[in-house]
Design a protein around this motif. Sequence first.
Motif, mmCIF file in Angstrom:
data_model
loop_
_atom_site.group_PDB
_atom_site.id
_atom_site.type_symbol
_atom_site.label_atom_id
_atom_site.label_comp_id
_atom_site.label_asym_id
_atom_site.label_seq_id
_atom_site.Cartn_x
_atom_site.Cartn_y
_atom_site.Cartn_z
ATOM 1 N N ALA A 134 0.826 -1.199 0.000
ATOM 2 C CA ALA A 134 0.000 0.000 0.000
ATOM 3 C C ALA A 134 0.865 1.255 0.000
ATOM 4 O O ALA A 134 0.578 2.227 -0.712
ATOM 5 N N GLY A 135 1.945 1.243 0.794
ATOM 6 C CA GLY A 135 2.835 2.397 0.832
ATOM 7 C C GLY A 135 3.494 2.660 -0.498
ATOM 8 O O GLY A 135 3.645 3.811 -0.918
ATOM 9 N N ALA A 136 3.892 1.591 -1.204
ATOM 10 C CA ALA A 136 4.557 1.750 -2.495
ATOM 11 C C ALA A 136 3.626 2.377 -3.525
ATOM 12 O O ALA A 136 4.028 3.254 -4.296
ATOM 13 N N VAL A 137 2.368 1.949 -3.553
ATOM 14 C CA VAL A 137 1.404 2.529 -4.504
ATOM 15 C C VAL A 137 1.146 3.992 -4.170
ATOM 16 O O VAL A 137 1.031 4.838 -5.057
ATOM 17 N N GLY A 138 1.064 4.304 -2.877
ATOM 18 C CA GLY A 138 0.844 5.685 -2.485
ATOM 19 C C GLY A 138 1.991 6.595 -2.879
ATOM 20 O O GLY A 138 1.782 7.768 -3.211
#
Length: 385
Positions: A134-138
């Motif tokens: 999730a952090g990478a997509v954000g």
Amino acid sequence: MSAAAQSAPWAVVFGGPSPEHEISILTGLQAERVLTAAGHRVVPIYWSPTGEWFRVPDATEAKDYLEGAPRDSVALEVRLSGEPGIYRRKKFGAERVEIEAALLCLHGGVGEGGGAAAVFSLLGIPATGSTLFAGAVGMDKLAFGGLMTAAGIPSLPREAVSTLREPGFGGPYIVKPRFGGSSIGIEIADDIEAARALAGASVHLRNGAVLEPYRPELVDLNIAFRTHPELEITQLEKPLRGESQSALYSYAEKYLAGGAGADAGLSSAPREFPAEVAESVHEAARDLAARVADVTRLTGVVRVDLLLDEATGELFVNEVNSIPGALSLYLWAPQRPAAEVLVDAIVEARDKRIVFPQAGFGGGAALRAAGGIAGKLVGFDGPRA
């Protein structure tokens, strides 16, 4: 939660290899003080720009980091194999630092982009700041823009700066680092050739850049959500531009406009709060924040940056910040005490850990069926003479 309920201290981790390193320090020092004042045991951990980790003294000040780790800091070792964990170096061997959970205050870079989540997962230490995925997509502006489009969430067109294809919309453009944040490295280009030139010349854009249509009539709005104990959303904020009235909301306006101090440019930056906009805009902003939370699977305390066309009332999702500056505590102030927001985020990370399928899922079936590896290399060496 009372301090007595903690089985071990909580770590507050800040710094990290990121252009937002200094703001991360400010956020970490604020968070340490909030938790300590609420009676919790805290271990402040500083991650230097060059990769070293330190247990720093309690209650340090921002000026103590002007030349790196503060005086009397203790070097730490981060071990991912054997007995994973964080260890304090000693003259003979090392001693494990007992940590129940970690509050990550690592803006931008590998911290906010999911790298720190992966590290702490391997360490076996529950940590805030969402999962690696999730952090990478954000953090990936192109991926996030694509996710918004796929989910039907209103956002501006966004494409990669490419030498292979022309953009699907005309200039002028805003050119942004694909993997950056906080307005660092953002430029305006009249046409695609100028955008390509910027992407090749700027140190912030060389690792990837995205294009958006430049629409100077749009104004910035911010809203935050948290996911524990249930989804909750703050009021809407409208940052006010500085006297320079620059074309873009700059890093300096975000973080330096409030003057010196631990909350510079965050709680003390010029703003309307709540934003003086129509109630329909407030309702739309809350709806968009909830939809972003649902589709991104981000957890903890998250800020959503919006863009508003004041003439038409159109509202667009611009970006998401999985570890926002000051952890958006200033947005929560009218609703929740700062300590409650931080403690709830830590408790969520500790008690509601997201566990993905582990290695060895195949039970060895593929390995037993593989046979000899040498036989599988036939044809790998290219065409025969």
